[in-house]
Structure formats: C-alpha cells, structure tokens
Design an enzyme around this catalytic site. Structure first.
Site, short mmCIF file in Angstrom:
data_model
loop_
_atom_site.label_atom_id
_atom_site.label_comp_id
_atom_site.label_asym_id
_atom_site.label_seq_id
_atom_site.Cartn_x
_atom_site.Cartn_y
_atom_site.Cartn_z
N ASP A 34 -32.16 -27.02 -31.81
CA ASP A 34 -31.14 -27.89 -31.20
C ASP A 34 -29.74 -27.31 -31.28
O ASP A 34 -28.76 -27.93 -30.87
CB ASP A 34 -31.17 -29.27 -31.87
N LYS A 184 8.68 -12.53 -24.75
CA LYS A 184 7.53 -13.00 -23.96
C LYS A 184 7.62 -14.50 -23.73
O LYS A 184 8.04 -15.24 -24.61
CB LYS A 184 6.24 -12.68 -24.73
C1 R5P Z 1 0.71 -14.98 -29.74
O1 R5P Z 1 1.88 -15.31 -29.89
C2 R5P Z 1 0.12 -13.80 -30.44
O2 R5P Z 1 1.02 -13.22 -31.31
C3 R5P Z 1 -0.38 -12.77 -29.46
O3 R5P Z 1 0.72 -12.22 -28.79
C4 R5P Z 1 -1.32 -13.38 -28.48
O4 R5P Z 1 -2.35 -14.02 -29.16
C5 R5P Z 1 -1.89 -12.34 -27.57
O5 R5P Z 1 -2.69 -12.98 -26.65
P1 R5P Z 1 -3.17 -12.25 -25.35
O6 R5P Z 1 -3.83 -10.97 -25.76
O7 R5P Z 1 -4.14 -13.22 -24.74
O8 R5P Z 1 -1.97 -12.02 -24.48
#
Ligand code: R5P
Length: 282
Positions: A34, A184
C-alpha cells in the site's frame, strides 16, 4: 557507539563511521504494497547512536522518524540531517501557509541535531533538541584550491543570490580569491531573474557557489550574466546537489564546465566529503 545509516545517506554514513572508527549498524527497509514504509535496525546498537539521514523526499523524512523510533533503547540519540528538505519553507510567506520546516523539525526527537549549511539558520530554533548547523565552506574551499592551476591563476567565486553570500565569501576567503554576488528574484519554483550587474570576471575562471542546486535555474541565469561579463570557464558548486528533474542537463547546456558538490546527498557530483566535519562534531 553506532552510526545508523539512513536509506538516503548510506555512503556518507559509511564514511563517517570510517572517520570515527566506530561501528556501522545494519538497517532493513522496504515498502508495503500500500506504499507504507517499513524500517528495522536489527543490531543491538547500545547507548549512543548517531543517525545520519538526509531528507530530500517525504519518504526519507518518514524513514528518519522511523530510525529515531527504532533506536529508542539508546540513552543518547544524535541526529545528523546533512540535507534538511523543506528548510526553504522557513517562515510564512503568505497568510495561512504551513511553516513546513517548523512542522518537520518539531516532530524530531533527539538529544542533538546537526544540519549542514541549512538554508536558513532560523530553522534551528524549531528543533526541541540542541541544534547545530555545521559549515562545509572550508571543505568546498579546499576542493576548489585543487582547481587552481598555479598561484597566479585567477579564480573568482560568485554567490548567485544574497542568501549565498556568507557561504561564497567564506570559501573565497579560504582560497584567498576574489568574491562577488548577484541579486536574484524568484518568480516561481523554477523561474528566477538575475539583476544585470558589472562583474570583474573577464578572462577568469568562475565558480558559482550556492547552498542548493535544485532546478538549476539560478545557476543557469547567473552563468549567462557571467558570460556577458567575459568570464572564461564557469563551474557550479553547491553543498546540496538536489538536482531536480533535468537540472544537470540544463547546467551543461548553459555551458557549465563541471558541477562539484558536497556529499550531503548521494549524487555522482558529490565529490567533496563532509564526513570529517560530521565526525568532528559528533
Ligand atoms: C534559494 O534561495 C537557494 O539558495 C538556491 O538558490 C535555490 O534553491 C536554487 O534553486 P534552483 O536551482 O531551482 O534555482
């Protein structure tokens, strides 16, 4: 003392046991028809155990809870979660959301908990146990040092977002090389934008260093900006190589020369061991 290897951390647990010259327990685990999981630690593991289990999936998290329960005869239980999944859900972003990292941390009963470069150290407060985050940046730095062809070789470390600044700076300091960061903005789970910025990377080899590579989107967009700024070879390094779906393909398609990661997750790119770091902490 016994090291108890969880299903997701068998290689790392074996390396820790070797570094500490202590016994490695056997574990048995399977899924019932399951879908429920079964886990057993058949050895008589004695008074002090250190369970090592990363939790990249829900099933790995269940296994961690089962390991802790299976070892309930021990007087002292240390739990090492090299990669703690859900750590990015560290606070309530929108009204009504679960603080998932808190929910998971609260269910872990142990004497001590160790994480490694957990996404946000604020999650440590959610564990009832004494929780410590270990820093793998020197191990990353030591590995990157072997990439320098000679003393004059120009290497630069880039943090792909503000959350990775401490990690990248620490590795750059260890190496004695330049460091910078980019900004970012996350648009969705698999889409980010990187703010345009003038970077002093022309003709240099660059390592983009993040805590996690999940979809790879962050690294791909950062690599694009580095190319625009004239970088020579671009590498990707991280502590936790989640590498969801076809992340590795995306990275290589974007011209990344190589991926280097710590062994908090057992992947082919996990060439930097945190075993000694864990052994020292335990
Ligand atoms: C998020 O702030 C983390 O520090 C990484 O930058 C993030 O997890 C990276 O994710 P991905 O590879 O999906 O862009």
């Amino acid at each position: 003392m016994y090291i108890i290897p969880g299903p997701s951390s068998q290689v790392l647990a074996g390396s820790v046991a070797r570094a500490m010259q202590c016994r490695l327990a056997d574990t048995e685990f399977f899924h019932f028809p399951d879908g429920e999981q079964y886990l057993r630690v058949p050895d008589d593991v004695g008074d002090h155990v250190a369970i090592i289990q990363s939790t990249p999936t829900d099933s790995d998290y269940i296994a961690l809870l089962q390991l802790i329960d299976a070892c309930d005869a021990a007087d002292r239980i240390d739990v090492v979660i090299p990669y703690f999944g859900y750590a990015r859900q560290d606070h309530r972003f929108k009204h009504g959301e679960a603080v998932s990292a808190r929910a998971l941390a609260r269910a872990i009963t142990a004497d001590r908990v160790f994480t490694i470069n957990v996404h946000n150290q604020s999650v440590l407060q959610y564990f009832d146990a004494d929780a410590t985050d270990l820093d793998a940046a020197p191990a990353i730095g030591a590995h990157l040092a072997s990439m320098k062809r000679d003393e004059s070789d120009s290497l630069c470390i880039i943090a792909p977002d503000e959350g990775a600044i401490d990690l990248a700076r620490s590795a750059a300091d260890y190496l004695g090389v330049d460091f910078d960061y980019v900004e970012k903005t996350r648009l969705s789970g698999d889409d980010v934008t990187i703010k345009t910025k003038k970077l002093n990377v022309a003709g240099k080899d660059v390592v983009i260093l993040d805590d996690i590579i999940s979809t790879g989107g962050t690294i791909v967009k950062t690599a694009l900006l580095l190319r625009e700024n004239g970088a020579d070879r671009v590498f990707a390094a991280c502590i936790h190589p989640v590498l969801a779906r076809n992340a590795a393909t995306h990275l290589f398609s974007a011209g990344i020369e190589g991926i280097m990661a710590a062994d908090t997750l057992d992947r082919s790119v996990s060439v930097i061991s945190v075993a000694q770091l864990i052994a020292d902490a335990i």
